[in-house]
Scaffold this motif. Structure first.
Motif, PDB file in Angstrom:
ATOM      1  N   HIS A  73      43.227  43.533  34.679  1.00 50.65           N
ATOM      2  CA  HIS A  73      44.234  42.504  34.975  1.00 50.65           C
ATOM      3  C   HIS A  73      45.627  43.027  34.640  1.00 50.65           C
ATOM      4  N   SER A  74      46.575  42.798  35.532  1.00 52.18           N
ATOM      5  CA  SER A  74      47.936  43.334  35.359  1.00 52.18           C
ATOM      6  C   SER A  74      48.674  42.752  34.154  1.00 52.18           C
ATOM      7  N   SER A  75      48.243  41.611  33.645  1.00 52.62           N
ATOM      8  CA  SER A  75      48.898  40.987  32.485  1.00 52.62           C
ATOM      9  C   SER A  75      48.509  41.630  31.157  1.00 52.62           C
ATOM     10  N   LEU A  76      47.536  42.497  31.171  1.00 50.25           N
ATOM     11  CA  LEU A  76      47.084  43.149  29.936  1.00 50.25           C
ATOM     12  C   LEU A  76      47.992  44.318  29.581  1.00 50.25           C
ATOM     13  N   LYS A 108      31.730  35.794  40.219  1.00 49.27           N
ATOM     14  CA  LYS A 108      31.401  34.808  39.182  1.00 49.27           C
ATOM     15  C   LYS A 108      30.676  35.463  38.006  1.00 49.27           C
ATOM     16  N   TYR A 109      29.687  36.304  38.287  1.00 44.86           N
ATOM     17  CA  TYR A 109      28.889  36.934  37.239  1.00 44.86           C
ATOM     18  C   TYR A 109      29.747  37.787  36.298  1.00 44.86           C
ATOM     19  N   TYR A 110      30.691  38.525  36.876  1.00 40.91           N
ATOM     20  CA  TYR A 110      31.519  39.419  36.063  1.00 40.91           C
ATOM     21  C   TYR A 110      32.859  38.801  35.649  1.00 40.91           C
ATOM     22  N   ASN A 111      33.051  37.503  35.897  1.00 42.38           N
ATOM     23  CA  ASN A 111      34.293  36.805  35.526  1.00 42.38           C
ATOM     24  C   ASN A 111      35.527  37.576  35.987  1.00 42.38           C
ATOM     25  N   ILE A 112      35.552  37.906  37.253  1.00 36.62           N
ATOM     26  CA  ILE A 112      36.638  38.700  37.814  1.00 36.62           C
ATOM     27  C   ILE A 112      37.774  37.782  38.254  1.00 36.62           C
ATOM     28  N   ALA A 113      38.979  38.119  37.842  1.00 32.12           N
ATOM     29  CA  ALA A 113      40.166  37.359  38.246  1.00 32.12           C
ATOM     30  C   ALA A 113      40.441  37.633  39.725  1.00 32.12           C
ATOM     31  N   VAL A 114      40.772  36.566  40.449  1.00 29.26           N
ATOM     32  CA  VAL A 114      41.094  36.722  41.864  1.00 29.26           C
ATOM     33  C   VAL A 114      42.563  36.402  42.158  1.00 29.26           C
ATOM     34  N   CYS A 115      43.280  35.919  41.145  1.00 32.39           N
ATOM     35  CA  CYS A 115      44.728  35.717  41.270  1.00 32.39           C
ATOM     36  C   CYS A 115      45.356  35.992  39.902  1.00 32.39           C
ATOM     37  N   GLU A 117      47.259  34.384  38.111  1.00 31.64           N
ATOM     38  CA  GLU A 117      47.293  33.245  37.199  1.00 31.64           C
ATOM     39  C   GLU A 117      46.012  33.095  36.383  1.00 31.64           C
ATOM     40  N   ASP A 118      44.935  33.751  36.813  1.00 30.05           N
ATOM     41  CA  ASP A 118      43.685  33.688  36.046  1.00 30.05           C
ATOM     42  C   ASP A 118      43.898  34.308  34.674  1.00 30.05           C
ATOM     43  N   ASP A 119      43.312  33.692  33.670  1.00 28.12           N
ATOM     44  CA  ASP A 119      43.479  34.129  32.283  1.00 28.12           C
ATOM     45  C   ASP A 119      42.899  35.535  32.075  1.00 28.12           C
ATOM     46  N   PRO A 120      43.733  36.509  31.698  1.00 34.14           N
ATOM     47  CA  PRO A 120      43.233  37.875  31.519  1.00 34.14           C
ATOM     48  C   PRO A 120      42.288  38.030  30.326  1.00 34.14           C
ATOM     49  N   PRO A 124      39.247  39.653  32.477  1.00 38.65           N
ATOM     50  CA  PRO A 124      40.036  40.881  32.313  1.00 38.65           C
ATOM     51  C   PRO A 124      39.977  41.838  33.504  1.00 38.65           C
ATOM     52  N   LEU A 125      38.945  41.721  34.315  1.00 42.13           N
ATOM     53  CA  LEU A 125      38.838  42.561  35.501  1.00 42.13           C
ATOM     54  C   LEU A 125      39.460  41.808  36.670  1.00 42.13           C
ATOM     55  N   PHE A 126      40.195  42.511  37.516  1.00 39.95           N
ATOM     56  CA  PHE A 126      40.978  41.866  38.574  1.00 39.95           C
ATOM     57  C   PHE A 126      40.584  42.412  39.944  1.00 39.95           C
ATOM     58  N   LEU A 127      40.427  41.498  40.905  1.00 35.97           N
ATOM     59  CA  LEU A 127      40.125  41.867  42.290  1.00 35.97           C
ATOM     60  C   LEU A 127      41.443  42.084  43.031  1.00 35.97           C
ATOM     61  N   SER A 128      41.814  43.332  43.221  1.00 35.65           N
ATOM     62  CA  SER A 128      43.112  43.664  43.814  1.00 35.65           C
ATOM     63  C   SER A 128      43.229  43.261  45.280  1.00 35.65           C
ATOM     64  N   ASN A 129      42.141  43.219  45.996  1.00 33.18           N
ATOM     65  CA  ASN A 129      42.190  42.873  47.420  1.00 33.18           C
ATOM     66  C   ASN A 129      41.604  41.488  47.702  1.00 33.18           C
TER      67      ASN A 129
END
Length: 139
Positions: A73-76, A108-115, A117-120, A124-129
């Motif tokens: 996540h870019s906020s980290l 959902k399983y890996y709690n991946i952020a998709v925007c 604003e999602d709490d890092p 903590p893992l972010f879907l860039s596309n």
């Protein structure tokens, strides 16, 4: 969840998949006129009626694959990003190819952020596309 007492459906199964938490039956649903996932543990009775005339090759979401671009996540902070990537044995952003029907479960399983604003802290893992995969996400 829409029918907690259960309903009878006529489906044409062609695959079984595990999403990390539960098993799904991939099948054509006559009542919805489309291919869908059915939670295998919620199927209480099966009656076989013969060979299906539904061509499973028409299940686009099962046969199509998309690439997920994953990064911390870019906020980290820089150190936090390194830590998150090391959890996946990576030291830089990485890609995963998945059946499009399985993308929503993977996110959902890996709690991946998709925007952003999602709490890092919880995602903590972010879907860039995410923008190009919106139709496959639960957002």
């Amino acid at each position: 969840m829409n029918n907690p007492k259960g309903i009878t459906r006529r489906i044409h199964p062609h695959a079984i998949a595990f999403d990390g938490r539960r098993w799904h039956l991939r099948a054509y649903s006559e009542s919805h006129d489309e291919f869908r996932d059915f939670n295998l543990s919620r199927i209480t009775k099966i009656e076989l009626e013969g060979i299906s005339d539904i061509d499973s090759l028409n299940d686009k979401e099962w046969h199509d694959y998309k690439t997920l671009l994953l990064d911390a996540h870019s906020s980290l902070s820089t150190d936090q990003k390194k830590l998150v990537l090391s959890d996946y044995n990576k030291n830089k952003p990485f890609k995963i190819n998945l059946r499009t029907s399985m993308i929503k479960y993977f996110i959902k399983y890996y709690n991946i952020a998709v925007c952003v604003e999602d709490d890092p802290k919880t995602n903590p893992l972010f879907l860039s596309n995410a923008d190009e995969l919106k139709e496959y996400l639960l957002i």
